[in-house]
Enzyme design. Structure first.
Site, PDB file in Angstrom:
ATOM      1  N   LYS A  29     -10.597  -0.716  10.274  1.00 11.82           N
ATOM      2  CA  LYS A  29     -10.783  -1.952   9.502  1.00 11.82           C
ATOM      3  C   LYS A  29     -11.071  -3.139  10.417  1.00 11.82           C
ATOM      4  CE  LYS A  29      -8.245  -0.284   5.605  1.00 11.82           C
ATOM      5  NZ  LYS A  29      -7.073  -0.248   4.762  1.00 11.82           N
ATOM      6  N   GLN A  32      -4.658  -4.745   6.847  1.00  9.10           N
ATOM      7  CA  GLN A  32      -5.652  -5.554   6.154  1.00  9.10           C
ATOM      8  C   GLN A  32      -5.817  -6.923   6.810  1.00  9.10           C
ATOM      9  OE1 GLN A  32      -8.545  -5.213   4.146  1.00  9.10           O
ATOM     10  NE2 GLN A  32      -7.059  -3.695   3.489  1.00  9.10           N
ATOM     11  N   HIS A  73       0.869  -1.177   0.000  1.00  7.15           N
ATOM     12  CA  HIS A  73       0.000   0.000   0.000  1.00  7.15           C
ATOM     13  C   HIS A  73       0.912   1.236   0.000  1.00  7.15           C
ATOM     14  CE1 HIS A  73      -2.819   2.905   1.870  1.00  7.15           C
ATOM     15  NE2 HIS A  73      -3.801   2.085   1.518  1.00  7.15           N
ATOM     16  N   ASP A 103       2.909  -4.648   8.155  1.00  5.66           N
ATOM     17  CA  ASP A 103       1.750  -3.776   7.995  1.00  5.66           C
ATOM     18  C   ASP A 103       0.516  -4.674   8.059  1.00  5.66           C
ATOM     19  OD1 ASP A 103      -0.378  -2.336   7.096  1.00  5.66           O
ATOM     20  OD2 ASP A 103       0.514  -1.754   5.185  1.00  5.66           O
ATOM     21  N   CYS A 120      -4.920   2.597  -3.554  1.00  2.53           N
ATOM     22  CA  CYS A 120      -3.680   3.107  -2.944  1.00  2.53           C
ATOM     23  C   CYS A 120      -2.519   2.155  -3.173  1.00  2.53           C
ATOM     24  CB  CYS A 120      -3.854   3.384  -1.456  1.00  2.53           C
ATOM     25  SG  CYS A 120      -5.025   4.677  -1.120  1.00  2.53           S
TER      26      CYS A 120
END
Lengths: 407, 150
Positions: free
Chosen positions: A227, A204, A124, A201, A365
């Site tokens: 999220k 998600q 991302h 990261d 993104c």
């Protein structure tokens, strides 16, 4: 699947009762942001109605109550990702701020000209741009491990890019554009063999699977609340205590200090050293409520249910003539990115919206991912634990009808 | 199934999307400007041939959604033979129509561009329809930089 309490869960999310363009909402834009259960909404209302004051400040009852709730949420986050200590849980605005924090503190302290930061081609923008900014400031070099046409990391190429110059490996746990789940265990083991810290990261990944930072042995793990069925504007930076202790502070201000004179300032201990200013108190409480909600359902149950949804959606999508899936990794989370022959994703997005179906159309993104697959954009249906097979049927019917309309 | 969308996606728009008019790279163009909306990925290059202040020819290349493709395709048809001032006036009318400034569409002035009037009910798509015209505006002002409506 039969044991998953889908009806109860759906009833907990008031927005799922909305009508969009006179049709029942089919919300399939969860990778952009998830909807919130009543329990989370109520927790914020309750906080402002009964338990709100500034934290860590007052001796008065409300401040003590607010501090208890705020720190209680930190405890919940710690347990949720199995950190060793609440000192390792820093509240930030979201995954983006967490990565920027690491770049500006850990990065500036440890990364010099000629050093390398290793990422993957499926990141991302939030795990690309902060490193480009750091590289521009320091003269360090950003290295990018390639992906294949299934949207999977080409692991041997990744391994080849690790060298003595590598000072940080920063990779996405699960790709928001492709759904790919990276082989993070292997990545971490390879980096550890050379004593290179690893940042995951998890923006998600976190709503889709159980995450155990100690089992993973990652050095940093970042995610956003919004999220994870929690409010927007709140996120978490997990870092190993020794690393966080050694890092300089990020922003200066109140709460992050122990003692201030005009001559010098002594910084506060962890985690407060990185939490300058009045924090986002109510949304931290909301994040705690979201975690309570998920713990009750069980992340393994969520993962199993969503895997069934994804299998069902993938099989149906493959039967649609002219539909090309973007991202067919073997290890994949509940995301279906696709393009249609001669129909632009924005037309798909508008047409599905007229049927009450919310999907994302765009580059997600992740413009380098779009360039790799040579598409300007994709349409993306991303699933959450409150979605159903019936909703996937509505999506597929909608796609087939719009193909017919375009002719 | 898509009854609500018929105002936006009229048959003329599908037709221009399937078979865009004046879709080629113009050799020896007097003006060449790129329009690019990076968020949605609509990208076009507009070519003009000028005779004084008159547009004698117009063509384009690129890829985008049906709305942006139909809009630029229709535009290249209608601006041919127009003076700069006439084209600018049309741009203003088109802009007012798609952003809903004009309640009533002035059919006489806007002609076949009226098929794009439906876009004003879809605020997220107005930029798709107007990209072509902002690019034309830049071309007429002889500006070189890439144009965006995002």
């Amino acid at each position: 699947m039969t044991t998953f309490p889908i009806e109860k869960i759906r009833a907990d999310f008031p927005i799922l009762q909305e009508k969009i363009r006179n049709k029942p909402l089919v919300y399939l834009d969860n990778a952009a942001s998830c909807q919130k259960p009543q329990q989370v909404i109520d927790s914020i209302v309750h906080c402002y109605s009964h338990e709100y004051a500034n934290v860590h400040r007052g001796v008065h009852t409300l401040s003590v109550r607010a501090t208890d709730r705020y720190e209680g949420a930190r405890e919940k986050v710690k347990d949720f990702i199995n950190a060793q200590s609440t000192k390792e849980i820093i509240f930030v605005r979201g995954a983006t701020e967490a990565i920027n924090l690491i770049a500006q503190t850990f990065g500036k302290a440890n990364i010099k000209a000629g050093d390398e930061i290793l990422i993957t081609a499926m990141e991302h923008h939030s795990n690309i741009v902060p490193w480009q900014m750091l590289c521009a400031e320091t003269g360090a070099v950003l290295k990018v491990a390639p992906i294949n046409l299934q949207g999977e990391l080409i692991y041997p190429e990744f391994e080849k890019l690790i060298s003595d110059k590598t000072k940080l490996v920063s990779v996405v746990h699960m790709s928001n554009a492709l759904g790919t789940i990276n082989p993070v265990e292997k990545i971490i083991a390879a980096a550890k063999a050379r004593n290179i810290p690893v940042l995951l990261d998890g923006a998600q990944a976190i709503p889709h699977m159980a995450v155990d930072v100690q089992a993973l042995d990652c050095d940093f793990y970042v995610f956003s609340g919004h999220k994870l069925y929690a409010p927007s504007g709140i996120g978490v930076l997990y870092g190993k205590q020794a690393l966080l202790e050694a890092m300089p502070p990020y922003q200066g201000g109140g709460d992050m200090i122990r003692k201030v004179t005009f001559e010098e300032t002594e910084y506060n201990t962890l985690p407060y050293k990185f939490e300058a200013g009045t924090p986002n108190i109510a949304d931290v409480v909301g994040l705690g409520a979201a975690i309570d909600y998920l713990v009750e359902i069980g992340m393994d149950n969520v993962a199993a249910y969503e895997a069934e949804l994804l299998d069902y959606a993938t099989a149906k999508a493959k039967q649609v003539k002219g539909l090309r899936l973007i991202g067919e990794a073997k290890e994949k989370g509940a995301i279906l990115s696709f393009v249609l022959d001669k129909i632009h994703p924005h037309d798909i997005g508008t047409m599905l919206d007229s049927l009450g179906i919310a999907v994302r159309a765009g580059h997600h993104c992740a413009m380098p991912v779009m360039d790799f697959f040579e598409v300007p954009a994709t349409a993306r249906a991303s699933f959450a634990m409150y979605n159903t097979k019936e909703e996937i049927d509505v999506l597929i019917d909608g796609i087939e009808s719009l193909i017919e309309m375009f002719g | 199934m898509f009854d609500d969308l018929r105002d936006l996606y009229q048959e003329v728009i599908f037709d221009h999307n399937r078979n865009p008019r004046n879709f080629y790279v113009m050799e020896g163009a007097d003006r060449k400007v790129e329009g690019f909306n990076p968020l949605c990925g609509d990208r076009l290059t507009l070519f003009l041939k000028m005779d004084g202040d008159k547009i004698t020819d117009a063509s384009f290349q690129g890829s985008g959604c049906a709305i942006s493709t139909a809009s630029v395709s229709l535009m290249t048809e209608v601006v041919k033979g127009k003076t700069e001032a006439e084209a600018e006036a049309l741009f203003k009318q088109f802009h007012d129509m798609t952003t809903g400034k004009e309640e009533e569409v002035n059919l006489e002035a806007i002609g076949k561009l009226a098929v794009l009037a439906g876009v004003r009910e879809y605020p997220a798509r107005v930029k798709c329809a107007t990209l072509a015209w902002h690019t034309l505006d830049a071309a007429l002002k002889n500006e070189q930089e890439s144009i965006s409506t995002e």
